[in-house]
Design an enzyme around this catalytic site. Structure first.
Site, PDB file in Angstrom:
ATOM      1  NE  ARG A 188      -0.328  20.207 -65.976  1.00 59.20           N
ATOM      2  CZ  ARG A 188      -0.706  19.102 -66.883  1.00 59.20           C
ATOM      3  NH1 ARG A 188      -2.238  19.385 -66.899  1.00 59.20           N
ATOM      4  NH2 ARG A 188      -0.206  18.406 -67.559  1.00 59.20           N
ATOM      5  CE  LYS A 215       1.908  21.979 -70.249  1.00 57.92           C
ATOM      6  NZ  LYS A 215       3.001  21.684 -69.515  1.00 57.92           N
ATOM      7  CG  HIS A 274       4.732  21.331 -62.251  1.00 55.50           C
ATOM      8  ND1 HIS A 274       3.488  21.274 -62.600  1.00 55.50           N
ATOM      9  CD2 HIS A 274       5.162  20.720 -63.030  1.00 55.50           C
ATOM     10  CE1 HIS A 274       2.885  20.074 -63.732  1.00 55.50           C
ATOM     11  NE2 HIS A 274       3.931  19.575 -63.761  1.00 55.50           N
ATOM     12  NE  ARG A 277       0.580  17.223 -64.061  1.00 53.91           N
ATOM     13  CZ  ARG A 277      -0.765  16.601 -64.421  1.00 53.91           C
ATOM     14  NH1 ARG A 277      -1.759  16.435 -63.519  1.00 53.91           N
ATOM     15  NH2 ARG A 277      -1.466  15.961 -65.349  1.00 53.91           N
ATOM     16  CD1 TRP A 300       1.573  14.523 -68.835  1.00 52.13           C
ATOM     17  CD2 TRP A 300       0.840  13.223 -67.468  1.00 52.13           C
ATOM     18  NE1 TRP A 300       1.972  14.832 -67.433  1.00 52.13           N
ATOM     19  CE2 TRP A 300       1.589  13.959 -66.361  1.00 52.13           C
ATOM     20  CE3 TRP A 300       0.274  12.037 -66.491  1.00 52.13           C
ATOM     21  CZ2 TRP A 300       1.689  13.833 -65.708  1.00 52.13           C
ATOM     22  CZ3 TRP A 300       0.430  11.509 -65.983  1.00 52.13           C
ATOM     23  CH2 TRP A 300       1.315  12.619 -64.655  1.00 52.13           C
ATOM     24  CE1 TYR A 309       6.549  11.658 -63.178  1.00 57.60           C
ATOM     25  CE2 TYR A 309       5.245  11.376 -65.183  1.00 57.60           C
ATOM     26  CZ  TYR A 309       5.329  12.185 -63.703  1.00 57.60           C
ATOM     27  OH  TYR A 309       5.132  13.797 -64.098  1.00 57.60           O
TER      28      TYR A 309
END
Length: 348
Positions: A188, A215, A274, A277, A300, A309
């Site tokens: 990120r 995050k 972003h 990514r 994640w 995705y």
């Protein structure tokens, strides 16, 4: 009592509060009448607070200053940008007068200029500040309920490798290096700009993202491929602590004006930093990386977050698509298409 200090153009005032404490403060005005009004107002407020138990009145700017002073967010620069955009709506307004109706005016005004998602980020910050004013600072009795706008799910925005090469050519060298690392690792923006030499092991070819930088608030190990190692090696000697710098100063934000100008020159629209990514993840999936492995690579928190995705690599479903066919691959056996059409029309 009003008085002037030596070499000061402003009036000062002094008085004793109901508890016997001396108050001495600048009125920050050269107008004697205004200075007296400010002094009288201050004295009355202290009387209300001490004798009657009323809460002091704080305005929006007071809350903004306290929020910034106390914040430990990596994205505080984004908050400051939002606060500036809120000035026309909330500047000078007492916190206890910021009602749901006032926030609706913000929603209505900003919806004309930005997306629903951006409006939600703006109102989320208002909500967070007001809740803190209520629950931690004790400045207001009740923070208003603030609605969120409905945001339609949008497609994942990614670019091709040819477009990425075009973008590299238009970026300043320090941003090109950061973009290359982002596309090589999926890191990120805040993790790239804040990357320090102490977080990198060149021999093991790995970098670490500390929990307070992630995050999901969990430590992430980032494997470094050949492209990432090459980019990092090129930064050696430019700064003592940070990997990426510009004119000797660590870069705080990558997706700013220079980034947007480079996108325009490269002919790439609707693309945020972003989205690098998203591009990294899309390239991985298109080249056969399983989603569970992608989840670990990208740090994640849940598997559901990488499912967006999945549509980019439907090849694994090809075998199942044939389940309704016969051994020769036909759904209708050896019947010719023309015969099938005749059979269908004869039943009508």
């Amino acid at each position: 009592m009003l008085f002037k200090r030596k070499n000061s153009q402003y009036w000062w005032y002094k008085f004793t509060d109901p508890n016997g404490n001396p108050i001495r403060q600048s009125a920050k005005t050269a107008d004697r009448r205004k200075a007296q009004e400010l002094a009288d107002k201050h004295k009355a407020q202290l009387w209300d607070q001490i004798k009657l138990g009323h809460k002091p009145e704080y305005c929006w700017e007071d809350a903004v200053v306290k929020w910034i002073d106390e914040s430990q967010k990596k994205s505080i620069a984004d908050d400051i940008c939002i606060f500036r955009n809120l000035d026309p709506f909330l500047r000078g307004m007492p916190l206890n007068q910021i009602t749901r109706d006032e926030v609706e005016k913000v929603i209505s005004g900003k919806s004309k200029d930005v997306s629903s998602g951006r409006v939600n980020r703006i109102t989320a910050l208002i909500r967070a500040v007001l809740r803190k004013a209520e629950r931690e600072w004790g400045w207001i009795d009740k923070a208003p309920a603030i609605r969120r706008l409905k945001v339609d799910d949008k497609r994942i925005r990614w670019i091709t490798k040819a477009e990425a090469e075009r973008l590299y050519q238009e970026l300043p060298p320090h941003l090109e290096a950061m973009a290359r690392l982002s596309l090589a690792t999926g890191m990120r923006e805040a993790n790239v700009t804040g990357l320090e030499w102490s977080q990198i092991d060149m021999q093991r070819k790995v970098a670490w993202i500390h929990p307070d930088q992630a995050k999901a608030k969990k430590a992430i190990g980032v494997p470094l491929n050949v492209e990432a190692i090459t980019v990092i090696r090129q930064q050696i000697g430019k700064h003592s602590t940070h990997v990426f710098s510009f004119k000797g100063i660590p870069v705080k934000k990558a997706g700013g004006a220079a980034w947007k100008k480079a996108l325009k020159r490269a002919g790439i629209d609707n693309f945020r930093w972003h989205d690098l990514r998203h591009t990294w993840a899309s390239w991985h999936v298109q080249n056969g990386t399983p989603l569970n492995i992608l989840q670990e690579l990208g740090g994640w928190n849940t598997y559901e977050m990488v499912l967006r995705y999945a549509h980019l690599a439907p090849e694994h479903l090809a075998g199942y698509a044939a389940n309704i066919s016969d051994n020769a691959g036909h759904i209708f056996g050896h019947t010719k298409m023309e015969d099938t059409k005749k059979a269908v029309s004869s039943t009508r």
